[in-house]
Design a protein around this motif. Sequence first.
Motif, short mmCIF file in Angstrom:
data_model
loop_
_atom_site.label_atom_id
_atom_site.label_comp_id
_atom_site.label_asym_id
_atom_site.label_seq_id
_atom_site.Cartn_x
_atom_site.Cartn_y
_atom_site.Cartn_z
N VAL A 150 1.45 15.27 4.82
CA VAL A 150 0.91 15.98 5.70
C VAL A 150 2.27 16.78 5.66
O VAL A 150 3.40 17.12 5.47
CB VAL A 150 1.87 14.60 6.55
N ASP A 151 1.26 18.44 6.17
CA ASP A 151 2.65 19.47 6.40
C ASP A 151 1.73 19.86 8.08
O ASP A 151 0.77 19.20 8.73
CB ASP A 151 2.19 20.36 5.08
N VAL A 152 1.89 21.13 8.36
CA VAL A 152 2.96 21.27 9.45
C VAL A 152 1.66 22.61 9.59
O VAL A 152 1.74 23.73 8.51
CB VAL A 152 3.96 22.10 10.36
N LEU A 225 7.03 20.65 18.62
CA LEU A 225 5.15 20.27 17.69
C LEU A 225 4.25 20.65 18.89
O LEU A 225 2.91 20.42 18.18
CB LEU A 225 5.55 19.02 16.34
N ALA A 226 4.02 21.31 19.91
CA ALA A 226 3.09 21.25 20.60
C ALA A 226 2.29 22.23 19.85
O ALA A 226 0.81 22.36 19.91
CB ALA A 226 3.68 20.97 21.47
N GLY A 227 2.78 23.19 19.63
CA GLY A 227 2.16 24.62 18.82
C GLY A 227 1.86 24.18 17.18
O GLY A 227 1.95 25.32 17.28
N ALA A 228 2.50 23.43 16.70
CA ALA A 228 2.74 23.23 15.65
C ALA A 228 2.11 22.13 14.93
O ALA A 228 1.69 20.86 15.00
CB ALA A 228 4.01 23.40 14.89
N PRO A 229 -0.20 22.19 14.94
CA PRO A 229 -0.20 20.59 14.91
C PRO A 229 0.21 20.43 13.78
O PRO A 229 0.15 21.39 12.72
CB PRO A 229 -1.80 21.20 15.22
N MET A 230 -0.28 19.09 13.16
CA MET A 230 -0.60 18.61 11.19
C MET A 230 -2.07 17.90 11.27
O MET A 230 -2.49 17.95 11.62
CB MET A 230 0.76 17.64 11.39
N ARG A 231 -1.81 17.56 9.63
CA ARG A 231 -2.38 17.79 9.27
C ARG A 231 -2.51 16.27 8.10
O ARG A 231 -1.20 17.00 6.94
CB ARG A 231 -3.25 18.69 8.53
N ALA A 232 -3.16 15.52 7.53
CA ALA A 232 -2.54 14.99 5.75
C ALA A 232 -3.72 14.99 4.76
O ALA A 232 -5.42 15.42 5.65
CB ALA A 232 -1.92 13.39 6.46
N GLY A 233 -3.89 14.40 4.03
CA GLY A 233 -4.24 13.80 2.82
C GLY A 233 -4.17 12.37 2.37
O GLY A 233 -2.97 12.86 1.90
N LEU A 234 -5.35 11.91 1.72
CA LEU A 234 -4.49 11.24 1.32
C LEU A 234 -5.23 10.38 0.04
O LEU A 234 -6.86 10.70 0.22
CB LEU A 234 -5.17 9.46 2.04
N ALA A 235 -4.57 9.84 -0.98
CA ALA A 235 -5.09 9.48 -2.67
C ALA A 235 -4.70 7.75 -2.64
O ALA A 235 -3.92 7.30 -2.85
CB ALA A 235 -5.28 10.29 -3.53
N PHE A 236 -5.28 7.46 -4.34
CA PHE A 236 -5.24 7.12 -5.03
C PHE A 236 -5.55 6.74 -6.23
O PHE A 236 -5.92 6.83 -6.79
CB PHE A 236 -5.46 5.66 -4.38
N LEU A 257 -6.57 17.72 -0.57
CA LEU A 257 -6.37 17.18 0.60
C LEU A 257 -6.34 17.79 1.55
O LEU A 257 -6.64 18.53 2.87
CB LEU A 257 -7.04 16.22 0.38
N THR A 258 -4.61 18.15 1.56
CA THR A 258 -3.95 18.32 2.59
C THR A 258 -4.26 19.94 2.50
O THR A 258 -4.34 20.25 4.29
CB THR A 258 -2.92 17.75 2.75
N ASP A 259 -4.24 20.54 1.62
CA ASP A 259 -4.53 21.83 2.24
C ASP A 259 -6.17 22.17 2.96
O ASP A 259 -5.97 23.50 3.57
CB ASP A 259 -4.09 22.66 0.80
N ARG A 260 -6.93 21.03 2.33
CA ARG A 260 -8.32 21.74 3.08
C ARG A 260 -8.73 20.86 3.98
O ARG A 260 -9.36 20.80 4.73
CB ARG A 260 -9.38 20.96 2.06
N ALA A 261 -7.42 20.18 4.93
CA ALA A 261 -7.77 19.34 6.22
C ALA A 261 -7.44 20.35 7.48
O ALA A 261 -6.74 21.52 6.94
CB ALA A 261 -6.57 18.52 6.32
N ARG A 262 -8.38 20.06 8.50
CA ARG A 262 -8.32 20.68 9.42
C ARG A 262 -7.34 20.13 10.24
O ARG A 262 -6.22 19.16 9.85
CB ARG A 262 -9.15 20.88 10.30
N ALA A 263 -6.43 21.31 11.49
CA ALA A 263 -5.41 20.64 12.37
C ALA A 263 -6.07 19.32 12.93
O ALA A 263 -7.28 18.70 13.26
CB ALA A 263 -4.74 21.08 13.38
#
Length: 307
Positions: A150-152, A225-236, A257-263
Amino acid sequence: VEELADSAGISIPMLRAWESAIGLPSHERYRPSDAEDARLLARLVAYLPGSEVDALVRPFRADGQALQRIAMAHLELVYRNFIQPLRAAGGNDVAVAIALAEAAHALLPLAGPLVGTAYRRIMEHLLSTELVAQATRGAVDRMDLAVAFVDVVGYTSLSARIDPEGLDEVIDAFETRCYTVAGLNERIQLVKFLGDAAMYISTDAVALARAMLDVTEYAEHDSPLAGAPMRAGLAFGECLVRQGDYFGPPVNLAARLTDRARAGTVLAQPDLAETLEGHFALRRLPPIHLRGLGHLRPVAVRRTDGG
């Protein structure tokens, strides 16, 4: 060094390897207190008969990296509470040196035992987890795990727009949220932070997906964090476990996947759809190209209540 090694019952190469692994320079002269450290090391080596120097050095390196960060964090605490106010009041270098010595004299007897206590409690907790239980069922250095990052979103541009103090508040709020979410579910583990990103692992992909939805929820308007939405990527998949860290295809895929996810979104690899079905609202997205991994159709993971 020969006298120290002889008195402790440990070889000089092992003593030197330990010092090097934890980031200490080699010494020719040692203090009396170093003798007890050497005896502890000798007891550990004796408890692991047949272990070669290289095999023991690996966990020592992990110890050194972690303890360097702990020591720097403690020094930052001293700086904020003692040195900054002293400098603001006009204190010179001599006054600062005295204050550092006094702080070290007061805090070292407290910090060391607290670090030891934290280690004991963490070890006791890990021994009761499914993660450790699974490691005992097969090759301890390879495990099937769910991995998430997960990243900002837009952290680089954010760091250019706000002052360092505001950026520190964002990172502190991000880390606090990541720790809080990890503490709510014993089936997930927060592995590490990488700047504006965090890495999690779990033996339970559903639990990890739910945690990522919790982390990426939009923050209240008065939160840093109000002006800093986050996104995440998940794999197995199968991960290589080494010195408390995790490597392998699922780690790389979760990061991409995290890099390509939207906010505010969580993307999962397509193979996880069947596992996540029934627990979440899933939507297959158009194919995307992931650097070094080719094309795939990720799955957007949402709560079933539409939240």
